[in-house]
Design an enzyme around this catalytic site. Structure first.
Site, short mmCIF file in Angstrom:
data_model
loop_
_atom_site.label_atom_id
_atom_site.label_comp_id
_atom_site.label_asym_id
_atom_site.label_seq_id
_atom_site.Cartn_x
_atom_site.Cartn_y
_atom_site.Cartn_z
N PRO A 88 -2.41 41.40 99.35
CA PRO A 88 -2.50 42.34 100.47
C PRO A 88 -1.73 41.89 101.72
CG PRO A 88 -4.65 41.34 99.97
CD PRO A 88 -3.72 40.95 98.88
N GLU A 115 -10.62 34.92 95.55
CA GLU A 115 -10.52 35.00 97.01
C GLU A 115 -9.11 34.73 97.52
OE1 GLU A 115 -13.49 35.18 95.70
OE2 GLU A 115 -13.85 36.63 97.29
N ARG A 154 9.51 56.28 87.24
CA ARG A 154 9.96 57.63 87.58
C ARG A 154 11.43 57.67 87.97
NH1 ARG A 154 6.57 61.46 88.77
NH2 ARG A 154 7.93 62.29 90.38
N ASP A 169 11.08 64.56 95.20
CA ASP A 169 9.80 63.88 95.42
C ASP A 169 9.64 63.49 96.88
OD1 ASP A 169 9.04 63.94 92.80
OD2 ASP A 169 9.40 61.81 92.41
CL1 6GU Z 1 -0.92 43.72 95.71
N1 6GU Z 1 -3.41 42.84 95.71
C1 6GU Z 1 -4.68 42.86 96.15
N2 6GU Z 1 -5.55 42.00 95.65
N3 6GU Z 1 -5.13 43.69 97.06
C2 6GU Z 1 -4.23 44.55 97.55
C3 6GU Z 1 -2.91 44.59 97.15
C4 6GU Z 1 -2.51 43.70 96.21
N4 6GU Z 1 -2.28 45.55 97.83
C5 6GU Z 1 -3.20 46.08 98.61
N5 6GU Z 1 -4.39 45.48 98.46
#
Ligand code: 6GU
Length: 239
Positions: A88, A115, A154, A169
């Site tokens: 993330p 984690e 796609r 798109d």
């Molecule tokens: Cl790529 N991994 C995780 N664990 N959470 C996320 C993500 C990726 N992208 C958004 N949230």
């Protein structure tokens, strides 16, 4: 195009990779998706991939050693693969990233779990980039990997039922797609736009472009901010 997914849950991808257009693209060899079980690169009897965090705190941390062993083994086979850590905190995935990856043709996706991941995976230069699906937290990278693979699929020539649909798109040209209508002509007092029924294709194209621009301004003004609109587009938006 080829994806290699490094994951603790290879079976997670079973049915999504078989279904629909994604499954077809794989069957037709336009796309190949290889899954690698991270535990296969552990050396201990318990096939350990995680441990408690140094400094304490909740949860487990993915160990650097199995990951690096897996990546080094994959690099031997495919020295030019672009290695991506799914996390993330990474660069936000987008249509532009999908296009880059399709161009590059060989992507390795590492699905994080638990984690976190021992920072030395990144510090040691074992990944080329970190990529995120958006500003929210998933249990692991698997769902993100699937979304990214489908977005890339796609864009592969011959992978879609209807090739012309891709350039329209949303996000393809940096703006949203135009609105769509089909039968019935009238639904609960709402008429389909008459221009779409008139058969004048130049007029229809103009209307669709105008609607796409208007929708983008209304729903996603941020997309227009960084864009240089053509004089024709500016006129369409103003009219
Ligand atoms: Cl790529 N991994 C995780 N664990 N959470 C996320 C993500 C990726 N992208 C958004 N949230």
């Amino acid at each position: 195009m080829r994806f290699t997914i490094v994951t603790l849950f290879p079976e997670f991808f079973d049915s999504p990779l078989e279904a629909g257009l994604l499954g077809k693209a794989i069957m037709r060899d336009l796309l190949s998706v290889v899954r690698v079980q991270l535990r296969d690169f552990t050396c201990d009897r318990h096939r350990t991939v995680d441990d408690t965090p140094f400094g304490g705190g909740p949860g487990m941390v993915m160990m650097v050693e199995p990951l690096v062993t897996a990546l080094e083994s994959l690099r031997e086979e495919r020295p030019d693969t672009h290695t991506v850590l799914l996390t993330p905190r990474g660069r936000r995935f987008s249509q532009a990233v999908a296009l880059e990856w399709v161009e590059s043709g060989d992507i390795t996706l590492i699905c994080g779990r638990y984690e976190g991941i021992d920072e030395r995976l990144v510090q040691g230069g074992f990944v080329d980039e970190e990529v995120s699906l958006g500003d929210f937290v998933l249990n692991g990278g698997e769902v993100a990997a699937l979304a990214m693979i489908e977005a890339c699929s796609r864009l592969l020539p011959g992978a879609m039922g209807n090739e012309e649909s891709v350039p329209n798109d949303s996000f393809y040209q940096g703006i949203l797609d135009h609105p769509h209508y089909t039968r019935p002509r009238e639904f609960r007092g709402m008429e389909a736009p008459p221009v779409l029924l008139g058969g004048n294709h130049a007029e229809i194209d103009r209307w669709r472009r105008q609607q796409a621009l208007k929708l983008t301004r209304q729903l996603r003004p941020d997309l227009l901010e960084g864009m240089e609109l053509s004089p024709a587009d500016r006129k369409l938006l103003e009219s």
